[in-house]
Design a protein around this motif. Structure first.
Motif, mmCIF file in Angstrom:
data_model
loop_
_atom_site.group_PDB
_atom_site.id
_atom_site.type_symbol
_atom_site.label_atom_id
_atom_site.label_comp_id
_atom_site.label_asym_id
_atom_site.label_seq_id
_atom_site.Cartn_x
_atom_site.Cartn_y
_atom_site.Cartn_z
ATOM 1 N N GLY A 6 -4.097 -13.655 1.202
ATOM 2 C CA GLY A 6 -4.593 -12.519 1.966
ATOM 3 C C GLY A 6 -4.601 -11.222 1.176
ATOM 4 N N LEU A 7 -5.443 -10.292 1.610
ATOM 5 C CA LEU A 7 -5.614 -9.016 0.930
ATOM 6 C C LEU A 7 -5.004 -7.905 1.778
ATOM 7 C CD1 LEU A 7 -7.083 -8.015 -1.684
ATOM 8 C CD2 LEU A 7 -8.960 -7.324 -0.185
ATOM 9 N N ARG A 8 -4.163 -7.080 1.152
ATOM 10 C CA ARG A 8 -3.560 -5.951 1.852
ATOM 11 C C ARG A 8 -4.413 -4.693 1.670
ATOM 12 N NH1 ARG A 8 2.046 -8.149 -0.698
ATOM 13 N NH2 ARG A 8 0.707 -8.134 -2.532
ATOM 14 N N GLY A 9 -4.184 -3.690 2.499
ATOM 15 C CA GLY A 9 -4.993 -2.486 2.464
ATOM 16 C C GLY A 9 -4.714 -1.616 1.247
ATOM 17 N N LEU A 10 -5.617 -0.673 0.993
ATOM 18 C CA LEU A 10 -5.499 0.193 -0.181
ATOM 19 C C LEU A 10 -4.212 1.010 -0.189
ATOM 20 C CD1 LEU A 10 -9.183 1.401 -0.464
ATOM 21 C CD2 LEU A 10 -7.875 0.294 -2.292
ATOM 22 N N GLU A 11 -3.675 1.281 1.006
ATOM 23 C CA GLU A 11 -2.438 2.051 1.063
ATOM 24 C C GLU A 11 -1.319 1.344 0.313
ATOM 25 O OE1 GLU A 11 -0.368 2.370 4.838
ATOM 26 O OE2 GLU A 11 -0.061 4.515 4.484
ATOM 27 N N TYR A 12 -1.390 0.024 0.213
ATOM 28 C CA TYR A 12 -0.358 -0.742 -0.490
ATOM 29 C C TYR A 12 -0.287 -0.316 -1.961
ATOM 30 C CZ TYR A 12 2.555 -4.860 -1.459
ATOM 31 O OH TYR A 12 3.584 -5.689 -1.801
ATOM 32 N N HIS A 13 -1.424 -0.047 -2.573
ATOM 33 C CA HIS A 13 -1.421 0.467 -3.940
ATOM 34 C C HIS A 13 -1.111 1.956 -3.968
ATOM 35 C CE1 HIS A 13 -3.367 2.577 -7.335
ATOM 36 N NE2 HIS A 13 -2.770 1.633 -8.026
ATOM 37 N N TRP A 14 -1.737 2.697 -3.083
ATOM 38 C CA TRP A 14 -1.567 4.149 -3.111
ATOM 39 C C TRP A 14 -0.104 4.555 -2.992
ATOM 40 C CZ3 TRP A 14 -6.000 5.183 0.945
ATOM 41 C CH2 TRP A 14 -7.236 5.000 0.312
ATOM 42 N N ARG A 15 0.636 3.899 -2.119
ATOM 43 C CA ARG A 15 2.041 4.275 -1.926
ATOM 44 C C ARG A 15 2.886 3.952 -3.159
ATOM 45 N NH1 ARG A 15 3.991 7.800 0.554
ATOM 46 N NH2 ARG A 15 5.666 6.855 1.769
ATOM 47 N N GLN A 16 2.547 2.886 -3.860
ATOM 48 C CA GLN A 16 3.274 2.596 -5.101
ATOM 49 C C GLN A 16 3.006 3.688 -6.143
ATOM 50 O OE1 GLN A 16 3.308 -1.728 -6.377
ATOM 51 N NE2 GLN A 16 1.859 -1.872 -4.668
ATOM 52 N N ALA A 17 1.747 4.076 -6.283
ATOM 53 C CA ALA A 17 1.406 5.140 -7.232
ATOM 54 C C ALA A 17 2.113 6.444 -6.851
ATOM 55 C CB ALA A 17 -0.106 5.333 -7.277
ATOM 56 N N GLU A 18 2.198 6.718 -5.563
ATOM 57 C CA GLU A 18 2.874 7.939 -5.110
ATOM 58 C C GLU A 18 4.373 7.883 -5.389
ATOM 59 O OE1 GLU A 18 1.669 7.942 -1.043
ATOM 60 O OE2 GLU A 18 -0.390 8.545 -1.519
ATOM 61 N N GLY A 19 4.966 6.700 -5.303
ATOM 62 C CA GLY A 19 6.387 6.565 -5.623
ATOM 63 C C GLY A 19 6.668 6.885 -7.077
ATOM 64 N N THR A 20 5.784 6.435 -7.957
ATOM 65 C CA THR A 20 5.939 6.748 -9.377
ATOM 66 C C THR A 20 5.789 8.244 -9.596
ATOM 67 O OG1 THR A 20 4.678 4.697 -9.651
ATOM 68 C CG2 THR A 20 5.325 5.843 -11.643
ATOM 69 N N ARG A 21 4.763 8.811 -8.977
ATOM 70 C CA ARG A 21 4.522 10.256 -9.110
ATOM 71 C C ARG A 21 5.714 11.075 -8.628
ATOM 72 N NH1 ARG A 21 0.796 12.374 -4.541
ATOM 73 N NH2 ARG A 21 2.780 11.916 -3.478
ATOM 74 N N ASP A 22 6.255 10.737 -7.461
ATOM 75 C CA ASP A 22 7.310 11.546 -6.858
ATOM 76 C C ASP A 22 8.627 11.439 -7.613
ATOM 77 O OD1 ASP A 22 5.397 12.206 -5.018
ATOM 78 O OD2 ASP A 22 6.240 11.025 -3.372
ATOM 79 N N ALA A 23 8.777 10.411 -8.443
ATOM 80 C CA ALA A 23 10.000 10.271 -9.242
ATOM 81 C C ALA A 23 10.024 11.237 -10.413
ATOM 82 C CB ALA A 23 10.132 8.841 -9.749
ATOM 83 N N GLY A 24 8.850 11.668 -10.894
ATOM 84 C CA GLY A 24 8.805 12.581 -12.031
ATOM 85 C C GLY A 24 8.784 11.902 -13.378
ATOM 86 N N ILE A 25 8.502 10.599 -13.398
ATOM 87 C CA ILE A 25 8.339 9.896 -14.662
ATOM 88 C C ILE A 25 6.863 10.001 -15.059
ATOM 89 C CG2 ILE A 25 7.809 7.624 -13.624
ATOM 90 C CD1 ILE A 25 9.549 6.350 -15.814
ATOM 91 N N ARG A 26 6.564 10.003 -16.347
ATOM 92 C CA ARG A 26 5.171 9.940 -16.780
ATOM 93 C C ARG A 26 4.751 8.471 -16.765
ATOM 94 N NH1 ARG A 26 4.736 15.269 -18.444
ATOM 95 N NH2 ARG A 26 6.475 15.995 -19.726
ATOM 96 N N PHE A 27 3.482 8.230 -16.389
ATOM 97 C CA PHE A 27 3.095 6.830 -16.216
ATOM 98 C C PHE A 27 1.594 6.637 -16.367
ATOM 99 C CE2 PHE A 27 2.582 8.839 -12.143
ATOM 100 C CZ PHE A 27 1.555 8.175 -11.486
ATOM 101 N N VAL A 28 1.258 5.407 -16.753
ATOM 102 C CA VAL A 28 -0.106 4.898 -16.643
ATOM 103 C C VAL A 28 -0.082 3.907 -15.503
ATOM 104 C CG1 VAL A 28 -1.877 3.481 -17.744
ATOM 105 C CG2 VAL A 28 -0.714 5.275 -19.062
ATOM 106 N N ASP A 29 -0.983 4.078 -14.543
ATOM 107 C CA ASP A 29 -0.993 3.283 -13.327
ATOM 108 C C ASP A 29 -1.956 2.110 -13.477
ATOM 109 O OD1 ASP A 29 -0.306 3.188 -10.329
ATOM 110 O OD2 ASP A 29 -2.500 3.095 -10.311
ATOM 111 N N ALA A 30 -1.455 0.883 -13.306
ATOM 112 C CA ALA A 30 -2.273 -0.318 -13.475
ATOM 113 C C ALA A 30 -2.426 -1.051 -12.153
ATOM 114 C CB ALA A 30 -1.650 -1.251 -14.511
ATOM 115 N N ALA A 31 -3.675 -1.362 -11.805
ATOM 116 C CA ALA A 31 -3.975 -2.060 -10.556
ATOM 117 C C ALA A 31 -4.755 -3.323 -10.840
ATOM 118 C CB ALA A 31 -4.782 -1.152 -9.627
#
Length: 458
Positions: free
Chosen positions: A147-172
């Motif tokens: 099954g396929l989950r909604g886009l929020e499933y990716h968006w929230r992971q990216a936001e977690g990385t952002r809110d931590a303050g680490i620099r990152f390249v986001d891979a989907a």
């Protein structure tokens, strides 16, 4: 706010040379923009001033580590799949995330990012958990019908990385078996577009989680290459990792080769079950690889032929992989395991020296991620991402070869402070992030939430 570091054992790892750039007693000036404005040996020039001064009194000051292959959403899943190789471990670990909500993944990713920062990792290539849920591998294959989950499933992971303050390249992941070609590209475009709204000083780029190894779709490589060109993104593929179904894994190399992915700078993650021909063609095509020593040992995957690849001209970076397959996100442990594995395999101490290993876990990782213009070394114009490591607490004795001691004798117990852009993000293992306590509390709620849904994972 400007920032001046004094009396440091500076390890700069400069580009364009194999010299580690060691300065026995050095200084570094960080500008108001969080970038390195100047550095050198001895005392700063007369007239050098800053808003804040830090005298490290002989401690090491070195680049923050770069993990060129990471899964930060796994921070709450340590200790799983211990009796398994890759596929069984995935059943245990990703079989758990299949039942997690987008918000649970947010907190897990945030916690994992803070965990990396607490151990001196300031930049990470981060694979998000794909929208298409995990399904078990049978003979190295899967059906691609989960099954396929909604886009929020990716968006929230990216936001977690952002809110931590680490620099990152986001891979989907592109999950090309789910939907029509237009739907696949529209979905991936939405994932990339969301991350590109973040501060580009922290969200350093977007990338594809290459899935050809896992996907039954015969044109998966073509989809990924088209996305690389259309959206201007990079691509890192888990490839030739597991010791199972090796011939089937190797047969898929031709898919990437024939699609033109090598010439676009494809990065192979792990790249263990190779052949001489695969390595030669990869180097000739311009591909790179990311090496995860601790993960490869934990999952009994094998030892990549890294010295040989480097000798042939392949670009190599080092990753910590994730908390669920390294358990402790310790870059010094990762470096030592890499050195020891290669020396044990080759019976040649020169096959992996500490100076080279340090470069691979800092600047080398930044290079294969395409972000070496901003991170990976302490050089004027780059972000001031650095660690303060005290060889006297605990005392390791005389520093006969300081850089070698930094790699071989240091550990998180010597890590006193971590800075990102000249800003303190962790001191003596304690995060300065205001969300750290809540992330920890949310993570400890996971077992009670997940066990009723899937049972206790092995």
């Amino acid at each position: 706010m400007s920032f001046l570091v004094l009396h440091a054992r500076l390890i700069t790892v400069p580009a364009g040379t194999d010299d580690p750039g060691y300065i026995d007693d050095g200084w570094m000036l960080v500008g108001d923009d969080g970038r390195i404005a100047a550095l050198g040996a001895g005392t700063p020039p007369v007239g050098t001033v800053a808003d804040e001064t830090l005298d490290v009194d002989g401690a090491f000051v070195a680049p923050g580590f770069v993990s060129s292959h990471s899964h930060l959403f796994t921070s709450g899943l340590r200790g799983l799949g211990v009796a398994d190789t890759l596929y069984g471990w995935c059943d245990s670990m990703l079989g758990s995330t299949a039942h997690m909500s987008a918000d649970q993944l947010y907190w897990s990713t945030l916690h994992g990012s803070l965990d990396f920062l607490s151990n001196g990792v300031t930049t990470a290539y981060n694979f998000t958990d794909p929208l298409q849920a995990w399904e078990s591998m049978v003979d190295g294959k899967r059906t691609g019908t989960a099954g396929l989950r909604g886009l929020e499933y990716h968006w929230r992971q990216a936001e977690g990385t952002r809110d931590a303050g680490i620099r990152f390249v986001d891979a989907a992941g592109m999950d090309v078996t789910a939907g029509t070609p237009d739907e696949v590209f529209e979905r991936f475009a939405a994932e990339v577009a969301h991350t590109r709204t973040f501060d580009p000083d922290f969200a350093l780029g977007s990338s594809i989680m290459g899935q050809v190894q896992w996907s039954p779709h015969p044109e998966a490589a073509e989809f990924e290459v088209e996305a690389m060109r259309r959206f201007g993104v990079t691509n890192q593929a888990h490839f030739l990792e597991s010791p199972e179904a090796v011939e089937h894994q190797q047969s898929k190399f031709a898919l990437y080769r024939d699609a033109g992915a090598l010439e676009l700078g494809l990065v192979f993650g792990h790249f263990i079950q190779t052949t001489p021909d695969i390595i030669e063609r990869s180097v000739a095509g311009g591909a790179a690889m990311s090496w995860q020593p601790a993960s490869n040992g934990r999952l009994a995957s094998g030892v990549a032929l890294v010295p040989e690849m480097l000798e042939m001209g392949m670009r190599v970076g080092v990753g910590l992989d994730d908390q669920a397959c390294t358990d402790v996100s310790d870059p010094w442990q990762n470096m030592r395991m890499g050195i020891y594995m290669q020396r044990a395999r080759t019976k040649d101490p020169l096959s992996m020296m500490p100076e080279r290993m340090l470069r691979l876990h800092t600047l080398g990782g930044a290079e294969i991620m395409g972000v070496a213009d901003r991170v990976g070394s302490l050089e004027v114009g780059k972000f001031a991402d650095f660690v303060v490591v005290d060889p006297r607490r605990p005392d390791v004795g005389p520093l006969w070869h300081p850089v070698r001691s930094y790699v071989l004798a240091m550990s998180p117990r010597n890590l006193k402070a971590v800075y990102v852009g000249g800003r303190l993000v962790n001191a003596d293992g304690v995060s300065t992030n205001p969300l750290a306590a809540e992330a920890s509390a949310k993570l400890h709620e996971l077992p009670a939430a997940l066990v009723p849904l899937r049972g206790h994972p092995h």
